[in-house]
Design a protein around this motif. Structure first.
Motif, PDB file in Angstrom:
ATOM      1  N   ALA A 243       0.830  -1.205   0.000  1.00  0.00           N
ATOM      2  CA  ALA A 243       0.000   0.000   0.000  1.00  0.00           C
ATOM      3  C   ALA A 243       0.863   1.253   0.000  1.00  0.00           C
ATOM      4  CB  ALA A 243      -0.902   0.008   1.241  1.00  0.00           C
ATOM      5  N   VAL A 244       0.291   2.330  -0.477  1.00  0.00           N
ATOM      6  CA  VAL A 244       0.935   3.643  -0.423  1.00  0.00           C
ATOM      7  C   VAL A 244      -0.043   4.621   0.201  1.00  0.00           C
ATOM      8  CG1 VAL A 244       2.397   3.236  -2.436  1.00  0.00           C
ATOM      9  CG2 VAL A 244       0.189   4.345  -2.738  1.00  0.00           C
ATOM     10  N   HIS A 245       0.498   5.744   0.597  1.00  0.00           N
ATOM     11  CA  HIS A 245      -0.340   6.798   1.170  1.00  0.00           C
ATOM     12  C   HIS A 245      -0.133   8.073   0.368  1.00  0.00           C
ATOM     13  CE1 HIS A 245      -2.619   8.809   4.333  1.00  0.00           C
ATOM     14  NE2 HIS A 245      -1.795   9.822   4.142  1.00  0.00           N
ATOM     15  N   VAL A 246      -1.206   8.801   0.189  1.00  0.00           N
ATOM     16  CA  VAL A 246      -1.156  10.078  -0.518  1.00  0.00           C
ATOM     17  C   VAL A 246      -1.644  11.145   0.445  1.00  0.00           C
ATOM     18  CG1 VAL A 246      -1.986  11.390  -2.499  1.00  0.00           C
ATOM     19  CG2 VAL A 246      -1.659   8.913  -2.696  1.00  0.00           C
ATOM     20  N   GLY A 247      -0.849  12.177   0.641  1.00  0.00           N
ATOM     21  CA  GLY A 247      -1.262  13.232   1.552  1.00  0.00           C
ATOM     22  C   GLY A 247      -0.502  14.512   1.317  1.00  0.00           C
ATOM     23  N   ASP A 248      -0.972  15.579   1.936  1.00  0.00           N
ATOM     24  CA  ASP A 248      -0.323  16.878   1.749  1.00  0.00           C
ATOM     25  C   ASP A 248       0.417  17.367   2.983  1.00  0.00           C
ATOM     26  OD1 ASP A 248      -2.477  17.523   3.341  1.00  0.00           O
ATOM     27  OD2 ASP A 248      -3.271  19.053   2.010  1.00  0.00           O
TER      28      ASP A 248
ATOM     29  N   ASP B 111       1.162  12.793   7.225  1.00  0.00           N
ATOM     30  CA  ASP B 111       0.892  11.810   6.175  1.00  0.00           C
ATOM     31  C   ASP B 111       2.128  11.020   5.779  1.00  0.00           C
ATOM     32  OD1 ASP B 111      -1.816  12.601   5.961  1.00  0.00           O
ATOM     33  OD2 ASP B 111      -1.275  14.227   4.614  1.00  0.00           O
ATOM     34  N   VAL B 112       3.130  11.706   5.281  1.00  0.00           N
ATOM     35  CA  VAL B 112       4.308  11.024   4.749  1.00  0.00           C
ATOM     36  C   VAL B 112       5.076  10.310   5.857  1.00  0.00           C
ATOM     37  CG1 VAL B 112       6.519  11.372   3.596  1.00  0.00           C
ATOM     38  CG2 VAL B 112       4.482  12.558   2.769  1.00  0.00           C
ATOM     39  N   ASN B 113       5.396  11.005   6.912  1.00  0.00           N
ATOM     40  CA  ASN B 113       6.148  10.396   8.004  1.00  0.00           C
ATOM     41  C   ASN B 113       5.380   9.228   8.619  1.00  0.00           C
ATOM     42  OD1 ASN B 113       8.430  10.264   9.694  1.00  0.00           O
ATOM     43  ND2 ASN B 113       7.327  11.342  11.304  1.00  0.00           N
TER      44      ASN B 113
ATOM     45  N   ALA C 184       4.726   3.373   9.356  1.00  0.00           N
ATOM     46  CA  ALA C 184       3.805   2.239   9.398  1.00  0.00           C
ATOM     47  C   ALA C 184       4.236   1.116   8.459  1.00  0.00           C
ATOM     48  CB  ALA C 184       2.393   2.704   9.031  1.00  0.00           C
ATOM     49  N   GLY C 185       5.291   1.342   7.685  1.00  0.00           N
ATOM     50  CA  GLY C 185       5.796   0.295   6.815  1.00  0.00           C
ATOM     51  C   GLY C 185       5.143   0.215   5.455  1.00  0.00           C
ATOM     52  N   LEU C 186       4.468   1.293   5.036  1.00  0.00           N
ATOM     53  CA  LEU C 186       3.850   1.276   3.713  1.00  0.00           C
ATOM     54  C   LEU C 186       4.924   1.316   2.632  1.00  0.00           C
ATOM     55  CD1 LEU C 186       0.768   3.643   4.129  1.00  0.00           C
ATOM     56  CD2 LEU C 186       0.984   1.203   4.613  1.00  0.00           C
ATOM     57  N   ALA C 187       4.555   0.876   1.429  1.00  0.00           N
ATOM     58  CA  ALA C 187       5.504   0.812   0.319  1.00  0.00           C
ATOM     59  C   ALA C 187       6.046   2.178  -0.045  1.00  0.00           C
ATOM     60  CB  ALA C 187       4.841   0.168  -0.896  1.00  0.00           C
ATOM     61  N   GLY C 188       5.275   3.204   0.187  1.00  0.00           N
ATOM     62  CA  GLY C 188       5.729   4.547  -0.141  1.00  0.00           C
ATOM     63  C   GLY C 188       4.701   5.570   0.247  1.00  0.00           C
ATOM     64  N   ALA C 189       5.132   6.803   0.168  1.00  0.00           N
ATOM     65  CA  ALA C 189       4.248   7.921   0.471  1.00  0.00           C
ATOM     66  C   ALA C 189       4.401   8.959  -0.629  1.00  0.00           C
ATOM     67  CB  ALA C 189       4.593   8.521   1.823  1.00  0.00           C
ATOM     68  N   PHE C 190       3.287   9.422  -1.128  1.00  0.00           N
ATOM     69  CA  PHE C 190       3.263  10.452  -2.143  1.00  0.00           C
ATOM     70  C   PHE C 190       2.871  11.761  -1.472  1.00  0.00           C
ATOM     71  CE2 PHE C 190       2.594   6.564  -4.453  1.00  0.00           C
ATOM     72  CZ  PHE C 190       3.378   6.725  -5.582  1.00  0.00           C
ATOM     73  N   TRP C 191       3.651  12.770  -1.696  1.00  0.00           N
ATOM     74  CA  TRP C 191       3.383  14.078  -1.112  1.00  0.00           C
ATOM     75  C   TRP C 191       2.745  14.969  -2.156  1.00  0.00           C
ATOM     76  CZ3 TRP C 191       7.188  18.596  -0.602  1.00  0.00           C
ATOM     77  CH2 TRP C 191       6.654  19.598   0.199  1.00  0.00           C
ATOM     78  N   VAL C 192       1.558  15.474  -1.848  1.00  0.00           N
ATOM     79  CA  VAL C 192       0.876  16.416  -2.731  1.00  0.00           C
ATOM     80  C   VAL C 192       1.303  17.818  -2.314  1.00  0.00           C
ATOM     81  CG1 VAL C 192      -1.319  17.254  -3.604  1.00  0.00           C
ATOM     82  CG2 VAL C 192      -1.067  14.827  -3.035  1.00  0.00           C
TER      83      VAL C 192
ATOM     84  N   ALA D  16       7.933   8.791  -2.306  1.00  0.00           N
ATOM     85  CA  ALA D  16       7.922   8.065  -3.572  1.00  0.00           C
ATOM     86  C   ALA D  16       7.891   9.044  -4.730  1.00  0.00           C
ATOM     87  CB  ALA D  16       6.726   7.120  -3.626  1.00  0.00           C
ATOM     88  N   ALA D  17       7.144  10.126  -4.562  1.00  0.00           N
ATOM     89  CA  ALA D  17       7.059  11.164  -5.583  1.00  0.00           C
ATOM     90  C   ALA D  17       6.410  12.389  -4.973  1.00  0.00           C
ATOM     91  CB  ALA D  17       6.250  10.700  -6.784  1.00  0.00           C
ATOM     92  N   VAL D  18       6.718  13.527  -5.552  1.00  0.00           N
ATOM     93  CA  VAL D  18       6.049  14.774  -5.186  1.00  0.00           C
ATOM     94  C   VAL D  18       5.076  15.086  -6.310  1.00  0.00           C
ATOM     95  CG1 VAL D  18       6.318  17.229  -4.692  1.00  0.00           C
ATOM     96  CG2 VAL D  18       8.062  15.604  -3.931  1.00  0.00           C
ATOM     97  N   LEU D  19       3.807  15.195  -5.962  1.00  0.00           N
ATOM     98  CA  LEU D  19       2.757  15.454  -6.938  1.00  0.00           C
ATOM     99  C   LEU D  19       2.248  16.876  -6.768  1.00  0.00           C
ATOM    100  CD1 LEU D  19       0.689  12.189  -6.299  1.00  0.00           C
ATOM    101  CD2 LEU D  19       2.608  12.496  -7.881  1.00  0.00           C
ATOM    102  N   SER D  20       1.932  17.528  -7.875  1.00  0.00           N
ATOM    103  CA  SER D  20       1.319  18.850  -7.760  1.00  0.00           C
ATOM    104  C   SER D  20      -0.198  18.727  -7.699  1.00  0.00           C
ATOM    105  CB  SER D  20       1.745  19.752  -8.911  1.00  0.00           C
ATOM    106  OG  SER D  20       1.349  19.216 -10.141  1.00  0.00           O
ATOM    107  N   SER D  21      -0.713  17.530  -8.015  1.00  0.00           N
ATOM    108  CA  SER D  21      -2.150  17.267  -7.988  1.00  0.00           C
ATOM    109  C   SER D  21      -2.363  15.766  -7.836  1.00  0.00           C
ATOM    110  CB  SER D  21      -2.789  17.747  -9.299  1.00  0.00           C
ATOM    111  OG  SER D  21      -4.076  17.213  -9.459  1.00  0.00           O
TER     112      SER D  21
END
Length: 70
Positions: free
Chosen positions: A9-14, A19-21, A26-34, A49-54
């Protein structure tokens, strides 16, 4: 609840702190920062995992991690 292991699983948050930390601890595969409109710089040492603008960029980012079929 979703029927997968944390590393599947991954998490997406701003919020980098909440969110990311939290996702990485929690051991998720990655975190995407919006980071809308690149409003804030990514602090040194933060592993995302990546920085997203949206959130609309999420499918492409997941494909790059090979978590979605092409």
């Amino acid at each position: 609840m979703v029927g997968c292991l944390p590393q599947e699983a991954v998490h997406v948050g701003d919020s980098l702190l909440a969110d990311v930390n939290g996702a990485l601890q929690a051991g998720l595969a990655g975190a995407f920062w919006v980071n809308r409109n690149n409003a804030r710089p990514l602090p040194t040492g933060v592993q995302v995992a990546a920085v997203l603008s949206s959130v609309l960029e999420l499918p492409s980012a997941l494909r790059q991690l090979r978590m979605l079929p092409a």
